[in-house]
Enzyme design. Structure first.
Site, PDB file in Angstrom:
ATOM      1  N   ASP A  13       4.141 -28.994  40.344  1.00 46.23           N
ATOM      2  CA  ASP A  13       4.029 -28.554  39.093  1.00 46.23           C
ATOM      3  C   ASP A  13       5.267 -27.324  38.804  1.00 46.23           C
ATOM      4  O   ASP A  13       5.869 -27.190  39.848  1.00 46.23           O
ATOM      5  CB  ASP A  13       2.685 -27.589  39.150  1.00 46.23           C
ATOM      6  CG  ASP A  13       2.438 -26.626  38.060  1.00 46.23           C
ATOM      7  OD1 ASP A  13       2.560 -27.158  36.822  1.00 46.23           O
ATOM      8  OD2 ASP A  13       2.081 -25.404  38.373  1.00 46.23           O
ATOM      9  N   ASP A  15       5.648 -24.147  36.152  1.00 46.52           N
ATOM     10  CA  ASP A  15       4.928 -22.749  35.926  1.00 46.52           C
ATOM     11  C   ASP A  15       4.044 -22.351  37.198  1.00 46.52           C
ATOM     12  O   ASP A  15       3.188 -22.676  37.115  1.00 46.52           O
ATOM     13  CB  ASP A  15       4.621 -22.811  34.532  1.00 46.52           C
ATOM     14  CG  ASP A  15       5.575 -23.022  33.659  1.00 46.52           C
ATOM     15  OD1 ASP A  15       6.550 -22.075  33.331  1.00 46.52           O
ATOM     16  OD2 ASP A  15       5.399 -23.980  32.834  1.00 46.52           O
TER      17      ASP A  15
END
Length: 272
Positions: A13, A15
């Site tokens: 992922d 952020d």
């Protein structure tokens, strides 16, 4: 965790996970991941962002692999010319129906996207960190008047957090459509999505393409939209800074957070 020289597919992922609080990849993490890439491990970026807000980090890492965008609604092939590009379309009739049921009295903004077009009620600079408008066709105003195509995403920004229940009520009328709320300072934003569209399904497609079994998959995330990639991988990590909801599903939790190179610390423990 045992030391190993086996090759892994590593799903990251962005952020709150790959990126630190300054929204950059730290130099230490960047160099470590570039080395793993050169050593033959497959590194996959898995994000809720559109491709245009991912590609600079992808190039920085010198990757050639497919990219999971829009939480699995779109898979960009990268430089894998034989990978079948995947694109999900959210039916415009459903979008308009949900917006009508919520009512404009409760809506601050609606964000709908394809790879070429963005539909907004109004310009919102606070969302630029995730959804830049560069080289995109922007359509401003009432959605029922401007929208003439299916989109890949549907985001709702309410006028006040208490308006979120109107969004939930509207979504609950539609089978197979779900709602998740953003966290942190984005509590007024929610994402409406089909239950069968998620990062985990997209990751599975990529693993099948590369013929990688789940026991050779490592994944990292920090939010509820990462649940499926965490559950799919043998080594599914929630970041130390992750939402509690994700930690409930994680096999492991990183010792360090996204500002402390938490990803590479765990990869080193695995032996990469």
């Amino acid at each position: 965790m045992n030391q190993t020289k086996e090759k892994y597919l590593i799903a990251l992922d962005m952020d709150g996970t790959l990126l630190n609080k300054d929204h950059i990849i730290s130099l230490e993490t960047l160099n470590y991941l570039k080395k793993l890439n050169k050593d033959g491990h497959k590194i996959i970026i898995s994000s809720g962002r559109p491709i245009r807000n991912i590609i600079s980090f992808y190039n920085e890492l010198e990757l050639t692999t497919p990219i999971i965008c829009y939480n699995g609604a779109y898979i960009y092939p990268g430089k894998e010319i034989n990978f079948p590009e995947y694109c999900f379309s959210f039916p415009q009739a459903k979008i308009k129906s949900i917006i009508q049921d919520i009512g404009y009295d409760h809506l601050d903004n609606v964000i709908l996207e394809t790879n070429k077009d963005i539909y907004l009620l109004k310009v919102d600079e606070t969302l630029e960190v995730f959804f830049t408008k560069n080289n995109m066709n922007i359509h401003l105003g009432p959605i029922e008047e401007n929208l003439n195509e299916d989109t890949m995403t549907m985001l709702i920004k309410v006028k006040d957090e208490k308006d979120n229940h109107f969004v939930q009520e509207a979504v609950d009328k539609h089978p197979n459509i779900k709602l998740r709320f953003w966290s942190g300072k984005w509590l007024d934003i929610s994402e409406i999505y089909f239950s069968f569209i998620n990062k985990g399904k997209a990751l599975q497609k990529i693993c099948e393409y590369f013929k990688v079994e789940p026991d050779h998959v490592i994944s990292f995330g920090d939010a509820s939209n990462d649940i499926e990639i965490i559950k799919y991988a043998k080594y599914g990590f929630a970041m130390k800074n992750a939402e509690d909801d994700l930690k409930k599903h994680a096999k492991y939790i990183t010792e360090f957070d996204n500002n402390e190179n938490g990803i590479i610390m765990e990869l080193k423990k695995i032996g990469l």
